[in-house]
Design a protein around this motif. Sequence first.
Motif, PDB file in Angstrom:
ATOM      1  N   ASP A 135       2.880 -15.178  -2.488  1.00  0.00           N
ATOM      2  CA  ASP A 135       2.001 -15.931  -3.378  1.00  0.00           C
ATOM      3  C   ASP A 135       2.202 -15.572  -4.849  1.00  0.00           C
ATOM      4  O   ASP A 135       1.585 -16.182  -5.719  1.00  0.00           O
ATOM      5  N   ALA A 136       3.045 -14.573  -5.121  1.00  0.00           N
ATOM      6  CA  ALA A 136       3.311 -14.191  -6.510  1.00  0.00           C
ATOM      7  C   ALA A 136       4.134 -15.284  -7.185  1.00  0.00           C
ATOM      8  O   ALA A 136       4.737 -16.134  -6.532  1.00  0.00           O
ATOM      9  N   GLU A 137       4.170 -15.229  -8.495  1.00  0.00           N
ATOM     10  CA  GLU A 137       4.994 -16.183  -9.244  1.00  0.00           C
ATOM     11  C   GLU A 137       6.026 -15.414 -10.043  1.00  0.00           C
ATOM     12  O   GLU A 137       5.673 -14.789 -11.031  1.00  0.00           O
ATOM     13  N   PRO A 138       7.255 -15.353  -9.661  1.00  0.00           N
ATOM     14  CA  PRO A 138       7.845 -16.002  -8.500  1.00  0.00           C
ATOM     15  C   PRO A 138       7.607 -15.179  -7.232  1.00  0.00           C
ATOM     16  O   PRO A 138       7.360 -13.978  -7.315  1.00  0.00           O
ATOM     17  N   PRO A 139       7.718 -15.816  -6.059  1.00  0.00           N
ATOM     18  CA  PRO A 139       7.608 -15.074  -4.805  1.00  0.00           C
ATOM     19  C   PRO A 139       8.659 -13.963  -4.775  1.00  0.00           C
ATOM     20  O   PRO A 139       9.784 -14.146  -5.256  1.00  0.00           O
ATOM     21  N   GLN A 140       8.275 -12.804  -4.226  1.00  0.00           N
ATOM     22  CA  GLN A 140       9.180 -11.656  -4.224  1.00  0.00           C
ATOM     23  C   GLN A 140       8.758 -10.642  -3.178  1.00  0.00           C
ATOM     24  O   GLN A 140       7.695 -10.757  -2.588  1.00  0.00           O
ATOM     25  N   VAL A 141       9.606  -9.668  -2.971  1.00  0.00           N
ATOM     26  CA  VAL A 141       9.292  -8.523  -2.137  1.00  0.00           C
ATOM     27  C   VAL A 141       9.293  -7.318  -3.059  1.00  0.00           C
ATOM     28  O   VAL A 141      10.249  -7.087  -3.806  1.00  0.00           O
ATOM     29  N   VAL A 142       8.215  -6.524  -3.021  1.00  0.00           N
ATOM     30  CA  VAL A 142       8.113  -5.353  -3.884  1.00  0.00           C
ATOM     31  C   VAL A 142       8.311  -4.119  -3.021  1.00  0.00           C
ATOM     32  O   VAL A 142       7.532  -3.871  -2.088  1.00  0.00           O
ATOM     33  N   VAL A 143       9.367  -3.371  -3.315  1.00  0.00           N
ATOM     34  CA  VAL A 143       9.623  -2.105  -2.626  1.00  0.00           C
ATOM     35  C   VAL A 143       8.727  -1.071  -3.283  1.00  0.00           C
ATOM     36  O   VAL A 143       8.874  -0.776  -4.469  1.00  0.00           O
ATOM     37  N   THR A 144       7.761  -0.547  -2.530  1.00  0.00           N
ATOM     38  CA  THR A 144       6.730   0.314  -3.106  1.00  0.00           C
ATOM     39  C   THR A 144       6.981   1.799  -2.890  1.00  0.00           C
ATOM     40  O   THR A 144       6.456   2.624  -3.649  1.00  0.00           O
ATOM     41  N   ARG A 145       7.763   2.138  -1.869  1.00  0.00           N
ATOM     42  CA  ARG A 145       8.007   3.563  -1.617  1.00  0.00           C
ATOM     43  C   ARG A 145       9.218   3.719  -0.726  1.00  0.00           C
ATOM     44  O   ARG A 145       9.468   2.910   0.142  1.00  0.00           O
ATOM     45  N   ILE A 146       9.964   4.797  -0.984  1.00  0.00           N
ATOM     46  CA  ILE A 146      11.074   5.191  -0.119  1.00  0.00           C
ATOM     47  C   ILE A 146      10.846   6.657   0.206  1.00  0.00           C
ATOM     48  O   ILE A 146      10.668   7.490  -0.697  1.00  0.00           O
ATOM     49  N   LEU A 147      10.826   6.956   1.486  1.00  0.00           N
ATOM     50  CA  LEU A 147      10.635   8.324   1.936  1.00  0.00           C
ATOM     51  C   LEU A 147      11.859   8.734   2.745  1.00  0.00           C
ATOM     52  O   LEU A 147      12.198   8.092   3.737  1.00  0.00           O
ATOM     53  N   LEU A 148      12.534   9.776   2.284  1.00  0.00           N
ATOM     54  CA  LEU A 148      13.688  10.310   3.011  1.00  0.00           C
ATOM     55  C   LEU A 148      13.258  11.532   3.799  1.00  0.00           C
ATOM     56  O   LEU A 148      12.439  12.321   3.342  1.00  0.00           O
TER      57      LEU A 148
END
Length: 100
Positions: A86-99
């Motif tokens: 629903d964002a403008e523009p539609p997107q995927v937000v990578v919020t965290r990476i855990l190794l």
Amino acid sequence: MSDTHEGESDPVGLPSVLSEDVARFMIDPNLPPWAMGSIIAAMVGIGESRGLVPGSTTAEEWPECRLLPLGDDGTLGIVEYVIAEDAEPPQVVVTRILLY
């Protein structure tokens, strides 16, 4: 410029955007080199599949938030992301990476 292929009504993929924390993580010189390929592959898969990567899991109460295991059976870690259609523009937000 359009994200659709001729004859298709749905856009192909979604851009992957990094949160500020993930952006700092990705440029950290201490990031292990062995992790980079898996992280990039995960982000490409996330974008191409519009966030619906096979093997990713979702929270019952917030289905837009997903976790994707890194490496074989998640042996390297996880990528957490939010599908923001629903964002403008539609997107995927990578919020965290855990190794691990």
